[in-house]
Scaffold this motif. Structure first.
Motif, PDB file in Angstrom:
ATOM      1  N   LYS A 296       0.864  -1.180   0.000  1.00  0.00           N
ATOM      2  CA  LYS A 296       0.000   0.000   0.000  1.00  0.00           C
ATOM      3  C   LYS A 296       0.900   1.229   0.000  1.00  0.00           C
ATOM      4  N   ASP A 297       1.045   1.840  -1.187  1.00  0.00           N
ATOM      5  CA  ASP A 297       1.908   3.004  -1.352  1.00  0.00           C
ATOM      6  C   ASP A 297       1.087   4.282  -1.361  1.00  0.00           C
ATOM      7  N   PHE A 298       1.711   5.357  -0.878  1.00  0.00           N
ATOM      8  CA  PHE A 298       1.133   6.690  -0.905  1.00  0.00           C
ATOM      9  C   PHE A 298       2.123   7.600  -1.619  1.00  0.00           C
ATOM     10  N   PHE A 299       1.620   8.423  -2.549  1.00  0.00           N
ATOM     11  CA  PHE A 299       2.462   9.267  -3.371  1.00  0.00           C
ATOM     12  C   PHE A 299       2.209  10.727  -3.044  1.00  0.00           C
ATOM     13  N   THR A 300       3.309  11.515  -2.964  1.00  0.00           N
ATOM     14  CA  THR A 300       3.222  12.933  -2.627  1.00  0.00           C
ATOM     15  C   THR A 300       4.045  13.737  -3.621  1.00  0.00           C
ATOM     16  N   LEU A 301       3.448  14.788  -4.175  1.00  0.00           N
ATOM     17  CA  LEU A 301       4.174  15.692  -5.057  1.00  0.00           C
ATOM     18  C   LEU A 301       5.091  16.546  -4.186  1.00  0.00           C
TER      19      LEU A 301
ATOM     20  N   SER B  87       7.940  18.524  -5.403  1.00  0.00           N
ATOM     21  CA  SER B  87       8.279  19.816  -6.006  1.00  0.00           C
ATOM     22  C   SER B  87       8.039  19.788  -7.508  1.00  0.00           C
ATOM     23  N   VAL B  88       7.936  21.008  -8.065  1.00  0.00           N
ATOM     24  CA  VAL B  88       7.819  21.193  -9.513  1.00  0.00           C
ATOM     25  C   VAL B  88       8.727  22.349  -9.881  1.00  0.00           C
ATOM     26  N   GLU B  89       9.734  22.059 -10.735  1.00  0.00           N
ATOM     27  CA  GLU B  89      10.616  23.126 -11.212  1.00  0.00           C
ATOM     28  C   GLU B  89      11.378  22.661 -12.441  1.00  0.00           C
ATOM     29  N   ASP B  90      11.763  23.608 -13.270  1.00  0.00           N
ATOM     30  CA  ASP B  90      12.529  23.332 -14.483  1.00  0.00           C
ATOM     31  C   ASP B  90      11.891  22.248 -15.350  1.00  0.00           C
ATOM     32  N   GLY B  91      10.567  22.234 -15.435  1.00  0.00           N
ATOM     33  CA  GLY B  91       9.866  21.290 -16.300  1.00  0.00           C
ATOM     34  C   GLY B  91       9.805  19.868 -15.789  1.00  0.00           C
ATOM     35  N   LYS B  92      10.127  19.660 -14.518  1.00  0.00           N
ATOM     36  CA  LYS B  92      10.055  18.304 -13.971  1.00  0.00           C
ATOM     37  C   LYS B  92       9.341  18.312 -12.618  1.00  0.00           C
ATOM     38  N   ALA B  93       8.655  17.210 -12.372  1.00  0.00           N
ATOM     39  CA  ALA B  93       7.960  17.019 -11.093  1.00  0.00           C
ATOM     40  C   ALA B  93       8.701  15.933 -10.317  1.00  0.00           C
ATOM     41  N   ILE B  94       8.894  16.157  -9.039  1.00  0.00           N
ATOM     42  CA  ILE B  94       9.506  15.171  -8.156  1.00  0.00           C
ATOM     43  C   ILE B  94       8.390  14.629  -7.261  1.00  0.00           C
ATOM     44  N   VAL B  95       8.206  13.305  -7.316  1.00  0.00           N
ATOM     45  CA  VAL B  95       7.158  12.629  -6.547  1.00  0.00           C
ATOM     46  C   VAL B  95       7.828  11.636  -5.597  1.00  0.00           C
ATOM     47  N   GLU B  96       7.435  11.698  -4.323  1.00  0.00           N
ATOM     48  CA  GLU B  96       7.946  10.744  -3.327  1.00  0.00           C
ATOM     49  C   GLU B  96       6.871   9.717  -3.028  1.00  0.00           C
TER      50      GLU B  96
ATOM     51  N   THR C 256       8.602  -2.150   4.509  1.00  0.00           N
ATOM     52  CA  THR C 256       8.375  -0.788   4.042  1.00  0.00           C
ATOM     53  C   THR C 256       8.922  -0.631   2.630  1.00  0.00           C
ATOM     54  N   GLN C 257       8.391   0.368   1.937  1.00  0.00           N
ATOM     55  CA  GLN C 257       8.869   0.699   0.599  1.00  0.00           C
ATOM     56  C   GLN C 257       8.903   2.212   0.476  1.00  0.00           C
ATOM     57  N   GLU C 258      10.021   2.753  -0.018  1.00  0.00           N
ATOM     58  CA  GLU C 258      10.161   4.192  -0.213  1.00  0.00           C
ATOM     59  C   GLU C 258      10.751   4.453  -1.586  1.00  0.00           C
ATOM     60  N   GLY C 259      10.316   5.539  -2.209  1.00  0.00           N
ATOM     61  CA  GLY C 259      10.830   5.839  -3.535  1.00  0.00           C
ATOM     62  C   GLY C 259      10.758   7.303  -3.890  1.00  0.00           C
ATOM     63  N   GLU C 260      11.471   7.655  -4.959  1.00  0.00           N
ATOM     64  CA  GLU C 260      11.418   9.005  -5.503  1.00  0.00           C
ATOM     65  C   GLU C 260      11.419   8.897  -7.022  1.00  0.00           C
ATOM     66  N   TYR C 261      10.554   9.663  -7.667  1.00  0.00           N
ATOM     67  CA  TYR C 261      10.367   9.613  -9.110  1.00  0.00           C
ATOM     68  C   TYR C 261      10.545  11.012  -9.684  1.00  0.00           C
ATOM     69  N   GLU C 262      11.257  11.116 -10.807  1.00  0.00           N
ATOM     70  CA  GLU C 262      11.390  12.370 -11.532  1.00  0.00           C
ATOM     71  C   GLU C 262      10.607  12.223 -12.833  1.00  0.00           C
TER      72      GLU C 262
ATOM     73  N   GLU D 142      13.462   9.310 -14.141  1.00  0.00           N
ATOM     74  CA  GLU D 142      14.308   8.602 -13.192  1.00  0.00           C
ATOM     75  C   GLU D 142      13.463   8.090 -12.031  1.00  0.00           C
ATOM     76  N   CYS D 143      13.886   6.973 -11.474  1.00  0.00           N
ATOM     77  CA  CYS D 143      13.144   6.363 -10.367  1.00  0.00           C
ATOM     78  C   CYS D 143      14.127   5.606  -9.479  1.00  0.00           C
ATOM     79  N   ASN D 144      14.003   5.791  -8.177  1.00  0.00           N
ATOM     80  CA  ASN D 144      14.772   5.035  -7.189  1.00  0.00           C
ATOM     81  C   ASN D 144      13.806   4.541  -6.132  1.00  0.00           C
ATOM     82  N   VAL D 145      13.721   3.222  -5.951  1.00  0.00           N
ATOM     83  CA  VAL D 145      12.798   2.629  -4.984  1.00  0.00           C
ATOM     84  C   VAL D 145      13.558   1.624  -4.123  1.00  0.00           C
ATOM     85  N   SER D 146      13.359   1.691  -2.820  1.00  0.00           N
ATOM     86  CA  SER D 146      13.969   0.751  -1.880  1.00  0.00           C
ATOM     87  C   SER D 146      12.877   0.032  -1.113  1.00  0.00           C
ATOM     88  N   THR D 147      13.002  -1.295  -1.023  1.00  0.00           N
ATOM     89  CA  THR D 147      12.035  -2.122  -0.320  1.00  0.00           C
ATOM     90  C   THR D 147      12.772  -2.996   0.685  1.00  0.00           C
ATOM     91  N   SER D 148      12.216  -3.090   1.889  1.00  0.00           N
ATOM     92  CA  SER D 148      12.785  -3.943   2.930  1.00  0.00           C
ATOM     93  C   SER D 148      11.660  -4.758   3.546  1.00  0.00           C
TER      94      SER D 148
END
Length: 97
Positions: A6-11, A13-22, A48-54, A64-70
């Motif tokens: 069960k993941d939850f996504f949060t915007l 930031s938005v800058e320079d034409g890209k959105a960063i989502v955690e 747990t699972q955590e990630g960041e997406y550009e 780009e995407c980096n996701v860590s799962t434990s």
């Protein structure tokens, strides 16, 4: 091995034409047993699972995407509990042609 994520996504930031989502989430055991190599396998897993997406805003493409799962817990096969620990790291990079 069945489990639910069960993941939850949060915007973030938005800058320079890209959105960063955690993302952040919990991993729990699915109650269903799984067949594996002729045996019924049940699990008691938590994690747990955590990630960041550009994401490129114009194209909607993930750049780009980096996701860590434990995950930790036990697997039960024929009445025997087996401790298990799973660590997963995912890194993806995208580009436009």
């Amino acid at each position: 091995i069945n489990f639910q994520v069960k993941d939850f996504f949060t915007l973030k930031s938005v800058e320079d034409g890209k959105a960063i989502v955690e993302s952040s989430g919990r991993i729990l055991t699915d109650s269903a047993a799984s067949p594996m190599m002729g045996y019924q396998l049940s699990s008691g897993l938590k994690g747990t699972q955590e990630g960041e997406y550009e994401i490129d805003i114009k194209s909607g493409m993930m750049k780009e995407c980096n996701v860590s799962t434990s995950i930790e817990g036990t697997l039960t096969v024929e009445g025997r509990e087996i401790p298990i620990s799973i660590d997963i790291k995912i890194k993806m990079e995208g580009s436009e042609n």
